[in-house]
Motif scaffolding. Structure first.
Motif, mmCIF file in Angstrom:
data_model
loop_
_atom_site.group_PDB
_atom_site.id
_atom_site.type_symbol
_atom_site.label_atom_id
_atom_site.label_comp_id
_atom_site.label_asym_id
_atom_site.label_seq_id
_atom_site.Cartn_x
_atom_site.Cartn_y
_atom_site.Cartn_z
ATOM 1 N N VAL A 154 20.570 10.605 8.906
ATOM 2 C CA VAL A 154 21.409 11.636 9.516
ATOM 3 C C VAL A 154 22.740 10.985 9.864
ATOM 4 C CG1 VAL A 154 21.690 13.248 11.435
ATOM 5 C CG2 VAL A 154 19.418 12.870 10.434
ATOM 6 N N ARG A 155 23.795 11.434 9.221
ATOM 7 C CA ARG A 155 25.094 10.789 9.405
ATOM 8 C C ARG A 155 25.641 11.032 10.806
ATOM 9 N NH1 ARG A 155 25.542 13.064 4.181
ATOM 10 N NH2 ARG A 155 25.567 11.497 2.530
ATOM 11 N N ASP A 156 26.532 10.157 11.217
ATOM 12 C CA ASP A 156 27.186 10.313 12.519
ATOM 13 C C ASP A 156 27.864 11.678 12.607
ATOM 14 O OD1 ASP A 156 26.373 7.782 13.147
ATOM 15 O OD2 ASP A 156 28.284 6.829 12.635
ATOM 16 N N LYS A 157 27.772 12.293 13.785
ATOM 17 C CA LYS A 157 28.374 13.606 14.053
ATOM 18 C C LYS A 157 27.819 14.681 13.116
ATOM 19 C CE LYS A 157 32.678 11.593 15.803
ATOM 20 N NZ LYS A 157 34.156 11.552 15.710
ATOM 21 N N SER A 158 26.577 14.471 12.656
ATOM 22 C CA SER A 158 25.915 15.457 11.808
ATOM 23 C C SER A 158 24.552 15.749 12.427
ATOM 24 C CB SER A 158 25.776 14.915 10.380
ATOM 25 O OG SER A 158 25.199 15.883 9.531
ATOM 26 N N ASN A 159 23.666 16.422 11.670
ATOM 27 C CA ASN A 159 22.335 16.714 12.184
ATOM 28 C C ASN A 159 21.359 16.876 11.025
ATOM 29 O OD1 ASN A 159 22.608 19.409 11.165
ATOM 30 N ND2 ASN A 159 23.706 19.973 13.029
ATOM 31 N N GLU A 160 20.093 17.149 11.379
ATOM 32 C CA GLU A 160 19.038 17.242 10.368
ATOM 33 C C GLU A 160 19.269 18.405 9.399
ATOM 34 O OE1 GLU A 160 15.106 17.188 12.056
ATOM 35 O OE2 GLU A 160 15.681 15.695 13.552
ATOM 36 N N ILE A 161 19.935 19.452 9.856
ATOM 37 C CA ILE A 161 20.167 20.613 8.993
ATOM 38 C C ILE A 161 20.992 20.207 7.766
ATOM 39 C CG2 ILE A 161 21.296 22.878 8.860
ATOM 40 C CD1 ILE A 161 20.637 23.230 11.833
ATOM 41 N N ILE A 162 21.882 19.253 7.933
ATOM 42 C CA ILE A 162 22.687 18.757 6.812
ATOM 43 C C ILE A 162 21.887 17.762 5.978
ATOM 44 C CG2 ILE A 162 24.814 17.560 6.172
ATOM 45 C CD1 ILE A 162 25.232 20.292 7.503
ATOM 46 N N ALA A 163 21.086 16.923 6.645
ATOM 47 C CA ALA A 163 20.378 15.842 5.949
ATOM 48 C C ALA A 163 19.208 16.353 5.111
ATOM 49 C CB ALA A 163 19.888 14.807 6.964
ATOM 50 N N ILE A 164 18.532 17.423 5.559
ATOM 51 C CA ILE A 164 17.341 17.901 4.853
ATOM 52 C C ILE A 164 17.642 18.312 3.405
ATOM 53 C CG2 ILE A 164 15.625 19.756 4.767
ATOM 54 C CD1 ILE A 164 15.495 19.573 7.843
ATOM 55 N N PRO A 165 18.677 19.147 3.132
ATOM 56 C CA PRO A 165 18.968 19.471 1.726
ATOM 57 C C PRO A 165 19.331 18.242 0.892
ATOM 58 C CG PRO A 165 20.081 21.008 3.206
ATOM 59 C CD PRO A 165 19.547 19.899 4.059
ATOM 60 N N GLU A 166 20.027 17.278 1.506
ATOM 61 C CA GLU A 166 20.376 16.060 0.783
ATOM 62 C C GLU A 166 19.133 15.273 0.404
ATOM 63 O OE1 GLU A 166 23.037 14.124 3.463
ATOM 64 O OE2 GLU A 166 24.763 15.371 2.904
ATOM 65 N N LEU A 167 18.130 15.256 1.302
ATOM 66 C CA LEU A 167 16.870 14.581 0.991
ATOM 67 C C LEU A 167 16.123 15.313 -0.115
ATOM 68 C CD1 LEU A 167 14.578 12.568 1.525
ATOM 69 C CD2 LEU A 167 13.810 14.058 3.387
ATOM 70 N N LEU A 168 16.050 16.635 -0.035
ATOM 71 C CA LEU A 168 15.348 17.412 -1.056
ATOM 72 C C LEU A 168 15.979 17.229 -2.435
ATOM 73 C CD1 LEU A 168 14.731 20.725 0.923
ATOM 74 C CD2 LEU A 168 13.075 18.913 0.438
ATOM 75 N N GLU A 169 17.300 17.026 -2.441
ATOM 76 C CA GLU A 169 18.013 16.816 -3.711
ATOM 77 C C GLU A 169 17.527 15.562 -4.425
ATOM 78 O OE1 GLU A 169 20.528 17.867 -6.697
ATOM 79 O OE2 GLU A 169 20.312 19.014 -4.840
ATOM 80 N N LEU A 170 17.059 14.575 -3.662
ATOM 81 C CA LEU A 170 16.627 13.301 -4.236
ATOM 82 C C LEU A 170 15.238 13.375 -4.860
ATOM 83 C CD1 LEU A 170 17.705 10.951 -1.311
ATOM 84 C CD2 LEU A 170 18.936 11.312 -3.465
ATOM 85 N N LEU A 171 14.457 14.386 -4.503
ATOM 86 C CA LEU A 171 13.038 14.421 -4.846
ATOM 87 C C LEU A 171 12.731 15.448 -5.924
ATOM 88 C CD1 LEU A 171 11.644 14.401 -1.198
ATOM 89 C CD2 LEU A 171 11.994 12.430 -2.686
ATOM 90 N N ASP A 172 11.671 15.202 -6.663
ATOM 91 C CA ASP A 172 11.117 16.196 -7.572
ATOM 92 C C ASP A 172 10.037 16.945 -6.799
ATOM 93 O OD1 ASP A 172 10.043 17.737 -9.533
ATOM 94 O OD2 ASP A 172 9.226 16.080 -10.720
ATOM 95 N N ILE A 173 10.387 18.101 -6.246
ATOM 96 C CA ILE A 173 9.456 18.844 -5.393
ATOM 97 C C ILE A 173 8.867 20.063 -6.103
ATOM 98 C CG2 ILE A 173 10.523 18.061 -3.253
ATOM 99 C CD1 ILE A 173 11.936 20.792 -3.087
ATOM 100 N N ALA A 174 9.085 20.182 -7.393
ATOM 101 C CA ALA A 174 8.570 21.336 -8.133
ATOM 102 C C ALA A 174 7.054 21.462 -7.938
ATOM 103 C CB ALA A 174 8.891 21.201 -9.616
ATOM 104 N N LYS A 175 6.603 22.702 -7.736
ATOM 105 C CA LYS A 175 5.192 23.039 -7.559
ATOM 106 C C LYS A 175 4.620 22.521 -6.243
ATOM 107 C CE LYS A 175 5.603 24.607 -11.731
ATOM 108 N NZ LYS A 175 5.874 26.052 -11.942
#
Length: 203
Positions: A146-167
């Protein structure tokens, strides 16, 4: 995955640059492998990782060089403080992606503040991370800071982008109950279960 898991770790982390001099007593890949295995086995901190390595030294000697035995907890701490975090992160994700291809996933996404990661004397706040945890396989599939002056709402989509979560089924607590996050999961061909709080009455 035909090769031994230790060899998989060594392969994926071999590109991490060693920040020390050429005459260092312990090999970087040995230190990284011991640390990851220790954490997977439940070790909490460098002292416990050192103790774990000594308890399993007979086993690690089959796969690692360990020219001077198991590193001390101080050595683990010094080396990881100097490793390039982005290199380590890229290697970690690369390794986990190989493992993830074998997983039928329920992925729990959650944010945590890392204990003892603050440095009050230098005005450094504790490190906050968002992690994706495979419940069935009990393994972390990825992490995003979670970047400085940010929060989990911003970090969660960035994390999902890294993963293959299909199915997969993605579960997140109430902070992740956001239209953009739900859409990101749907676009990735996955399903979601999101917690609600009373102050989200319109939903």
């Amino acid at each position: 995955m035909d090769q031994h898991p230790i060899d998989t770790l060594k392969e994926h982390f071999s590109d991490v640059d060693d920040p020390r001099s050429d005459n260092a007593s312990h090999l970087l890949i040995d230190i990284i492998t011991l640390a990851i295995c220790g954490l997977i086995s439940g070790a909490d901190g460098w002292v416990e990782i050192e103790a774990y390595g000594n308890a399993k030294c007979w086993w690690f000697n089959q796969f690692l060089e360990l020219p001077h035995g198991i590193p001390s907890h101080d050595t683990f701490g010094r080396v990881f403080a100097r490793i390039d975090p982005e290199q380590f992160r890229a290697s970690f994700i690369s390794c986990v992606k190989v493992i993830a291809t074998l997983i039928e996933k329920h992925v729990a996404v959650d944010g945590k503040t890392l204990r003892r990661s603050h440095d009050h004397s230098n005005g450094k706040k504790a490190l906050q991370m968002v992690s994706a945890w495979s419940s069935e396989n009990r393994i972390v599939l990825g992490q995003e800071k979670v970047r400085d002056k940010s929060n989990e709402i911003i970090a969660i989509p960035e994390l999902l982008e890294l993963l293959d979560i299909a199915k997969s089924i993605i579960t997140i607590d109430a902070i992740g109950c956001q239209t953009e996050i739900a859409q990101k999961i749907i676009d990735s061909d996955a399903n979601y279960v999101l917690a609600l709080k009373k102050n989200q009455g319109r939903l």
